[in-house]
Design an enzyme around this catalytic site. Structure first.
Site, PDB file in Angstrom:
ATOM      1  CG  ASP A 131      -2.289   0.395   0.998  1.00 44.62           C
ATOM      2  OD1 ASP A 131      -2.464   1.487   0.418  1.00 44.62           O
ATOM      3  OD2 ASP A 131      -3.213  -0.338   1.372  1.00 44.62           O
ATOM      4  CG  ASP A 190      -4.522   5.527   1.087  1.00 47.40           C
ATOM      5  OD1 ASP A 190      -5.373   4.670   1.353  1.00 47.40           O
ATOM      6  OD2 ASP A 190      -4.470   6.640   1.652  1.00 47.40           O
ATOM      7  CD  GLU A 240      -8.845   4.566  -1.529  1.00 49.01           C
ATOM      8  OE1 GLU A 240      -9.765   4.240  -0.767  1.00 49.01           O
ATOM      9  OE2 GLU A 240      -7.868   5.235  -1.155  1.00 49.01           O
ATOM     10  CG  HIS A 296      -9.016  -1.604   4.195  1.00 50.27           C
ATOM     11  ND1 HIS A 296      -8.811  -1.516   2.828  1.00 50.27           N
ATOM     12  CD2 HIS A 296      -8.612  -0.421   4.700  1.00 50.27           C
ATOM     13  CE1 HIS A 296      -8.297  -0.355   2.544  1.00 50.27           C
ATOM     14  NE2 HIS A 296      -8.157   0.348   3.648  1.00 50.27           N
ATOM     15  CG  ASP A 297     -11.400   1.863   3.522  1.00 53.68           C
ATOM     16  OD1 ASP A 297     -10.917   1.789   4.669  1.00 53.68           O
ATOM     17  OD2 ASP A 297     -10.780   2.321   2.542  1.00 53.68           O
TER      18      ASP A 297
HETATM   19  C1  NOJ Z   1      -8.159   5.068   2.057  1.00 51.69           C
HETATM   20  C2  NOJ Z   1      -7.878   3.858   2.867  1.00 51.69           C
HETATM   21  O1  NOJ Z   1      -8.367   2.734   2.211  1.00 51.69           O
HETATM   22  C3  NOJ Z   1      -8.483   4.090   4.221  1.00 51.69           C
HETATM   23  O2  NOJ Z   1      -8.482   2.939   5.027  1.00 51.69           O
HETATM   24  C4  NOJ Z   1      -7.749   5.223   4.877  1.00 51.69           C
HETATM   25  O3  NOJ Z   1      -8.372   5.552   6.097  1.00 51.69           O
HETATM   26  C5  NOJ Z   1      -7.723   6.466   3.995  1.00 51.69           C
HETATM   27  N1  NOJ Z   1      -7.463   6.168   2.615  1.00 51.69           N
HETATM   28  C6  NOJ Z   1      -6.656   7.420   4.463  1.00 51.69           C
HETATM   29  O4  NOJ Z   1      -5.385   6.904   4.214  1.00 51.69           O
END
Ligand code: NOJ
Length: 543
Positions: A98, A200, A242, A316-317
């Site tokens: 990541d 990210d 992302e 994971h989000d």
């Molecule tokens: C996206 C990530 O997937 C998330 O888990 C994170 O909190 C934010 N970016 C900030 O890095």
């Protein structure tokens, strides 16, 4: 389109904190991941996307990095990381790291220096603005984790920008020195033999804060092109950005091979379609299959040869796929398999989030005290202050809290699901005694083996990788059906997205048909209308 190894790869995301704890401290670690590589190899995946393992105070579980070139103590050491890369390689698995470079931790040495005084050489690594005339933040920009995106540094009486928590100050990508440091760091990791990067919130690095441009800013694509040139462009790796706000046209800017930026992006239209306009994911809308089909159709046909899709239901989000799009109460196994089939037979690179391959579900913690995620806790506090009731907010959390994905992985039926011998950092989902890897491996009809077959099909059939996509019955309220076609080979994928029976009639002429996979163990004759059971789904080869 030039063929790439990652066109036919399947990626598995490991969230290290929740995957497997080898030393009993209640937190997953790198040795834990190494101990499960044979399991992942058996599943058949080609790549692991490792959520951050770098040194971090863990304000946002590692998405706040204090040293890009070291590993957080709770996860292990650099030696462990090198061992993971080697052990994965021995099983033909690549590790992608990541890359969290929109921001660092406020405990990163650069930020500690930057705060010392306005003349510090690191000052300009971050984004500082003077207070407004009344001493308030420079503008009313909000943080994605709630509250102002500006935090006052009292020593120097200036505000710094943090689009996420105040412990995640944004880097200043307009500073060439920052750019160089990041590129050097990326090369350092690439030289260690990693297989690429998941980037990210990469769409935020080109921002122009004073003009109010946050995502897709004017510097974004030039920066990615320089990054490509200076780091991974001449290496055969997978890069995935992302990008929450991406449209199909924007995706082409990122992933058109001719532009030398990244391999692919994560788009989120199918995720955010169920969020409320005002309260976002905390007040979700009912599931809308027609809209979902419309979105996938647009992406599947829209990118063409000018880009490449990534395919995912969860990460994971996000909430667990089977809980959000399926029925985790009455048809958990059927709907988990149906969702897998629908996604994995599309054009693009599929991503599996840990536990998805055994049909893990969302968790409904009774008390807010059981939640750990900074975003969840901040919004719980703020939404209650805005007038939400506790019950309303818990409904929102049960549907969409990031902790749904972050409860420990279920390995077997012993205490804490075999995740740890200590006390886990977050509670285990109580349903682990039914849903776990040991049980899945022992049952030839499990969700696990369904995923294994889908991964094999992708490897065996070029039509799965490169075939053209055509959506059928777009207005049907229950059925998601499409075909994939390549050089005279044709597959039909048909899925019932409902808990009621559904009918589907394939109208084209069919000489022969062969069922390749069915989550009910059925075979199908396309000469007649099909009646599909709840969440039934099939892959049928058409001659
Ligand atoms: C996206 C990530 O997937 C998330 O888990 C994170 O909190 C934010 N970016 C900030 O890095």
């Amino acid at each position: 389109m030039e063929k790439k190894w990652w066109h036919q790869s399947v990626v598995y995301q490991v969230y290290p904190r929740s995957f497997c704890d080898s030393n009993g401290d209640g937190i997953g670690d790198i040795q834990g991941i190494i101990s499960k590589l044979d399991y992942l190899h058996k599943l058949g995946i080609d790549v692991i996307w490792l959520s951050p393992v770098y040194d971090s105070p863990m304000d946002d579980n590692g998405y706040d990095i204090s040293n890009y070139q070291d590993i957080a103590k709770e996860f292990g050491t650099l030696k462990d990381m090198e061992q993971l890369i080697q052990e994965a390689k021995a099983r033909d698995i690549k590790i992608i790291m990541d890359l969290v470079v929109n921001h660092t931790s406020d405990e990163h040495a650069w930020f500690i220096e930057a705060k010392k005084n306005k003349d510090n050489p690191y000052r300009d690594y971050y984004i500082w603005r003077k207070p407004s005339a009344d001493g308030k933040p420079p503008n009313d920009l909000q943080s994605i984790f709630s509250g102002s995106a500006w935090e006052l540094d009292e020593t120097t009486n200036e505000y710094y920008l943090h689009l996420f928590s105040k412990k995640q100050p944004d880097l200043n990508w307009e500073n060439d020195q920052v750019v160089k440091e990041i590129f050097d760091m990326m090369n350092w990791w690439l030289d260690k033999g990693i297989g690429g990067f998941r980037m990210d919130v990469i769409d935020l690095i080109g921002k122009e804060i004073d003009k109010g441009i946050i995502d897709n800013g004017p510097h974004l694509h030039p920066l990615l092109q320089s990054m490509n040139k200076a780091t991974f462009g001449h290496r055969d790796v997978l890069t995935v950005g992302e990008t929450w706000g991406a449209t199909v046209d924007i995706a082409k800017l990122y992933s058109n091979p001719a532009r030398d930026e990244v391999s692919m992006i994560f788009q989120f239209e199918h995720v955010t379609m169920s969020w409320d306009e005002e309260h976002g994911k905390w007040r979700p809308k009912p599931f809308d299959l027609i809209k979902l089909k419309e979105i996938f159709h647009k992406w599947q046909t829209g990118l063409g040869k000018q880009g490449w899709n990534s395919l995912f239901w969860n990460n994971h989000d996000l909430p667990r796929a089977v809980s959000k799009y399926g029925d985790d109460k009455h048809y958990r196994v059927e709907s988990a398999k149906m969702l897998a089939t629908t996604l994995h037979m599309m054009r693009g690179t599929p991503y599996i989030f840990q536990g998805e391959e055994i049909g893990m579900t969302n968790v409904s913690f009774e008390s807010i005290d059981s939640y750990r995620d900074i975003e969840t806790l901040n919004f719980y506090r703020d939404k209650l202050a805005e007038g939400f009731t506790h019950e309303e907010m818990m409904d929102g959390l049960w549907a969409n809290s990031r902790d749904n994905a972050r409860t420990p992985m279920h390995w077997h039926t012993s205490e804490y699901a075999g995740f740890t011998t200590g006390t886990p950092w977050i509670d285990v989902n109580p349903n682990y005694s039914d849903i776990n890897v040991e049980a899945a491996l022992a049952d030839e009809n499990s969700v696990f083996y369904h995923y294994q077959k889908l991964i094999q099909l992708r490897k065996e059939l070029p039509v799965v990788v490169y075939g053209d996509f055509e959506l059928l019955v777009p207005k049907d309220q229950q059925i998601f059906a499409y075909t994939r076609t390549l050089d005279g080979h044709k597959l039909l994928i048909v899925s019932n997205f409902s808990a009621e029976k559904a009918t589907f009639h394939y109208k084209e002429a069919v000489n022969s048909c062969k069922t390749l996979l069915s989550n009910y163990g059925n075979t199908y004759d396309l000469q007649q209308a099909l009646t599909l059971a709840p969440y039934e789904s099939a892959i049928i080869q058409i001659g």
